[in-house]
Write a protein that holds these residues in place. Structure first.
Motif: not given
Length: 374
Positions: A106-120
């Motif tokens: 889960m953490k790997k995918r959640l970090k992916h989500l967080a990066r995309a959200f922060a960049q956007d």
């Protein structure tokens, strides 16, 4: 980024469900937690007391947090795990621990989500998967993902009691979902099935009596009153989850990392008891079971052997009387007394006076007291 966009991205990453709630609003969960810790119901989990003030509210840990994006992954087994409890020469490992560690997945995918959200959005984010002082279950209820049932775990109308949770906190203002209401009604199935009566009242858990706590968190000897009720549960306990009526709506986990590995679905107690440290680590590679270590795990296995009623396992127990770990030797004494009372008396006479560990000496003394007094 709009709330719907966050949800679309999260489901695209493989999360089963995603909901949003405010992270900066008042809630009662913090006071309930304080009462739980104040009454000592957390047992030896000192970290709960040490982090209590930060754990009471998301903003106590991160004052700038405004929204919580709660994600979930279904780990529904697709079968009833309770019949495994009748196969007494096999060990029962909790459904969630029969394959990969969900924290890693889960953490790997959640970090992916967080990066995309922060960049956007340019907003700050922090992610959590059961490894920080954050109460995920109350947040999931507040976000409308489900409700905390009488067994204190999250229950979903779509996924029953089989959900892993993670949270992304952010400084962004996101439109929240409506909170879910409690749909337990008059049902007491999860309370009544508990082998150790770990629920003093509905919606309240006494961790000190919980088999999951005893087999995973508790160090040292397991109190004698809980050994027989443990049965063949060697890591965790699914009873209160598995009996939940809402599980009829739960689908089988789509994530293959949560499908049980064949060798961990009913492993033979005799084989588990023979594991040395290197073999233990190999068998449980990438599994959460590995975190408790070989000695604590074999302590649990020997209790299961003592409950098996299988005399064929006596030689395995005798071997463990020589184990270097006192927590293993102590439970071997208890298991031998259950499977071969006369043999236990003989071994007590031969070994009891040479034992150096006080807990193991206590086990031998208990053998003498119980079995020689008739």
């Amino acid at each position: 980024m709009h709330a719907d966009t966050v949800k679309s991205l999260a489901t695209g990453l493989g999360f089963t469900d995603v909901r949003i709630c405010r992270a900066d609003e008042a809630w009662e969960a913090g006071e309930r937690l304080a009462q739980f810790v104040g009454e000592g119901l957390h047992g030896s989990m000192a970290w709960m007391e040490d982090t209590l003030e930060r754990r009471k509210h998301p903003t106590a840990m991160w004052p700038d947090a405004k929204s919580a994006v709660v994600v979930a992954m279904n780990y529904g087994p697709g079968f009833d795990p309770l019949p495994l409890l009748e196969r007494r020469s096999e060990g029962v490992i909790s459904v969630y621990a029969r394959n990969a560690d969900y924290h890693d997945v889960m953490k790997k995918r959640l970090k992916h989500l967080a990066r995309a959200f922060a960049q956007d959005t340019g907003e700050d984010v922090k992610v959590f998967v059961d490894t920080a002082p954050l109460m995920e279950k109350p947040l999931a209820g507040k976000a409308g993902m489900g409700w905390q049932g009488k067994h204190t775990n999250l229950v979903s109308r779509e996924h029953g009691s089989w959900l892993f949770l993670g949270v992304m906190l952010t400084t962004a203002d996101l439109e929240p979902d409506a909170a879910e209401t409690d749909h337990c009604g008059s049902c007491r199935a999860c309370l009544d099935i508990c082998p150790t009566n770990a629920f003093p009242v509905p919606y309240r858990l006494d961790a000190r009596r919980c088999i999951s706590y005893l087999t995973i968190e508790h160090k040292g000897p397991i109190p004698e009153e809980f050994r027989e009720p443990m049965g063949n549960r060697i890591y965790g306990c699914d009873d209160c989850l598995a009996v939940c009526p809402w599980n009829k709506f739960a689908a089988v986990a789509e994530e293959t990392a949560f499908h049980p590995r064949p060798e961990l679905k009913g492993p033979l107690l005799a084989e588990l008891a023979a594991l040395d440290d290197a073999e233990f680590r190999q068998v449980f590679t990438a599994s959460p079971v590995k975190r408790i270590g070989r000695n604590r795990f074999l302590r649990n296995v020997l209790i299961a052997i003592g409950n098996s009623g299988d005399a064929v396992l006596i030689p395995v127990v005798l071997d463990r009387l020589e184990d270097a770990a006192p927590e293993v030797r102590g439970m071997a004494v208890w298991a031998l007394a259950r499977l071969d009372p006369e043999g236990a008396v003989r071994e007590a006479e031969a070994r009891g006076h040479t034992e150096t560990d006080p807990h193991v000496r206590e086990e031998w003394a208990r053998v003498n007291k119980k079995l020689t007094s008739g």
